[in-house]
Design a protein around this motif. Structure first.
Motif, PDB file in Angstrom:
ATOM      1  N   LEU A  35      68.773  26.521 -10.012  1.00 41.23           N
ATOM      2  CA  LEU A  35      70.010  26.260 -10.744  1.00 41.23           C
ATOM      3  C   LEU A  35      69.958  27.055 -12.044  1.00 41.23           C
ATOM      4  N   ARG A  36      71.100  27.565 -12.463  1.00 37.50           N
ATOM      5  CA  ARG A  36      71.169  28.270 -13.740  1.00 37.50           C
ATOM      6  C   ARG A  36      71.332  27.218 -14.832  1.00 37.50           C
ATOM      7  N   LEU A  37      70.281  26.936 -15.556  1.00 36.95           N
ATOM      8  CA  LEU A  37      70.332  25.903 -16.590  1.00 36.95           C
ATOM      9  C   LEU A  37      70.980  26.455 -17.856  1.00 36.95           C
ATOM     10  N   THR A  38      71.767  25.624 -18.514  1.00 37.68           N
ATOM     11  CA  THR A  38      72.279  26.014 -19.825  1.00 37.68           C
ATOM     12  C   THR A  38      71.144  25.876 -20.840  1.00 37.68           C
ATOM     13  N   SER A  39      71.340  26.494 -22.003  1.00 39.14           N
ATOM     14  CA  SER A  39      70.250  26.434 -22.983  1.00 39.14           C
ATOM     15  C   SER A  39      70.048  25.006 -23.473  1.00 39.14           C
ATOM     16  N   ARG A  40      71.150  24.227 -23.525  1.00 43.17           N
ATOM     17  CA  ARG A  40      70.995  22.825 -23.929  1.00 43.17           C
ATOM     18  C   ARG A  40      70.201  22.049 -22.885  1.00 43.17           C
ATOM     19  N   GLU A  41      70.456  22.345 -21.643  1.00 43.52           N
ATOM     20  CA  GLU A  41      69.712  21.662 -20.586  1.00 43.52           C
ATOM     21  C   GLU A  41      68.239  22.040 -20.631  1.00 43.52           C
ATOM     22  N   ALA A  42      67.986  23.332 -20.806  1.00 42.31           N
ATOM     23  CA  ALA A  42      66.588  23.775 -20.890  1.00 42.31           C
ATOM     24  C   ALA A  42      65.892  23.087 -22.053  1.00 42.31           C
ATOM     25  N   ALA A  43      66.615  22.987 -23.176  1.00 37.42           N
ATOM     26  CA  ALA A  43      66.028  22.345 -24.353  1.00 37.42           C
ATOM     27  C   ALA A  43      65.769  20.866 -24.088  1.00 37.42           C
TER      28      ALA A  43
END
Lengths: 252, 252
Positions: A21-29
DNA sequence: CGTCCTCTTGACGGCTTTCAATAAAAGTGG
DNA sequence: CCACTTTTATTGAAAGCCGTCAAGAGGACG
């Protein structure tokens, strides 16, 4: 370079999930924020013992580990080989007591995650919660495949299936990996994973070598004829196509 | 009364989950709202075939079903017995293709749930999403237990474990159930679940009878000595204590 | 350089399967 | 409700896969 894989991006877990899945930077954080400080274990170290009180799970940053249960007669069933990017000890999400022991197969680096901190993920990032659920379902399918392997296939097929499953999972994190890879399990460990004795594992490994399906040098394994090996093993590679289309959109 | 359990409250799923967690009325309504109109299948009916395209899962309202996979040589591995209140076919959350076949063991009633509608659950009711995740982890542990059973225990132990696991799960929805219950599996099906042949299942069942551990009449099974049966089986009952304390609070 | 672990090989034994045959039970159609 | 068919349960004998036991070789490690 570390033979058994290692952290490349900010978080090994984020890197792994990024393959699905392409995670958003907020999700990655968000994922990164629930990981505690990394812990290092030497080869052979017991990380957690069955029946211990367990309130945390782990992300494998580098190295391999094993999860297993012990039976009353002292025999051991290895439940799964855990590779970099895997989450281990997830069952603490359902039980307060560890349902399986965890031991370091090679030197490993783990990031602990308090199970209580998972709830933030579900509340603040529903898509990540759903992704965790999706991954859990994929792991159930993987266990089901192993159940069929132990229940209904020959010793040779079980050993072949273990090899193929391992290489398929290594390729998720390492796309360049072709046919040759380090395989640090002893024959006794292979036996405990496949429901066989070490002696019989030895015979089956030699048979696979004699049939030209694999080659061995030290702890290095080479697959010589993957198609035929897959036939022998009755193996299905499930790691190719996860369906993430139904997941909700990321939180903005 | 239906011998194999049936719907009592508004939704069989809500009733089951209510045993783990006190659901709010909004949560109960959310679960109920994703269930489609009930479908009825006759005993023996194939509900879904492996490799079929699969976009929905099912809630078992009444009756028993089996999930299984077929191997190249035609042998079958039964993955799980599904009882009222269970969710089945959850693997469609991870794969577009069915990973297992579903067949009705008795007459059954199912409510379909579109996998796409799960996303609302995760977004609007994070606690329910987390509960689904928790249940998935419990199911993984159950599969792990069966893996150890097939990999490391004798034929007699496997049959005993199947019996004990079934009665433990029946008791979740039916607290009054004590030692006697309808058990509609043929010996061939027991064999396909335990990785044995029907012939050997027969011998093991008779052995359990002769040892005074169980009794049989028609399809009715009675457990005569549950403690000793559990010893023989190496069985652990995990259905007692799920830890739901870490779940986020319900949405208000 | 000794000890321990792992791998390897052979012989033997046992648990489980396979094959076969019969009985009992369940389902089907008249 | 009774023949008929099919499925399921049961039992015995023989074969086979895998486990157990034992012993030796090679390698890792201190």
């Amino acid at each position: 370079m570390d033979l058994f894989g290692g952290r490349v991006s900010e978080s090994c877990l984020v890197e792994r999930l990024g393959h699905y899945l392409r995670l958003t930077s907020r999700e990655a954080a968000a994922f990164a924020s629930i990981e505690g400080p990394e812990r290092v274990y030497r080869r052979g170290a017991m990380i957690r013992r069955e029946h211990d009180r367990a309130q945390e799970l782990y992300v494998v940053n580098s190295g391999w580990l094993l999860s297993f249960v012990l039976l009353d007669d002292g025999s051991r069933q290895i439940l799964r080989l855990h590779l970099p990017g895997d989450m281990v000890g997830l069952s603490c999400a359902a039980f307060n007591e560890a349902t399986e022991s965890l031991v370091a197969l090679t030197d490993v680096k783990l990031s602990p995650v308090e199970k209580a901190s998972l709830n933030r993920l579900f509340v603040e990032h529903p898509r990540l919660g759903a992704l965790l659920f999706l991954i859990a379902q994929a792991e159930k399918v993987s266990l089901s495949d192993r159940l069929a392997s132990l229940g209904r296939t020959s010793a040779k097929a079980r050993v072949a299936a273990l090899i193929l499953d391992t290489v398929a999972r290594l390729r998720v994190m390492n796309a360049e990996l072709r046919d040759s890879f380090a395989f640090p399990l002893t024959q006794e460990e292979i036996g405990d994973a496949t429901g066989l004795t070490a002696v019989h594992v030895n015979r089956m490994m030699r048979a696979l070598v004699e049939e030209g399906l694999i080659a061995r040098q030290a702890n290095q394994l080479t697959i010589l004829n993957e198609d035929r090996l897959a036939e022998v093993a009755n193996y299905i590679n499930r790691y190719a196509a996860l369906d993430t289309d139904w997941l909700p959109p990321p939180t903005t």
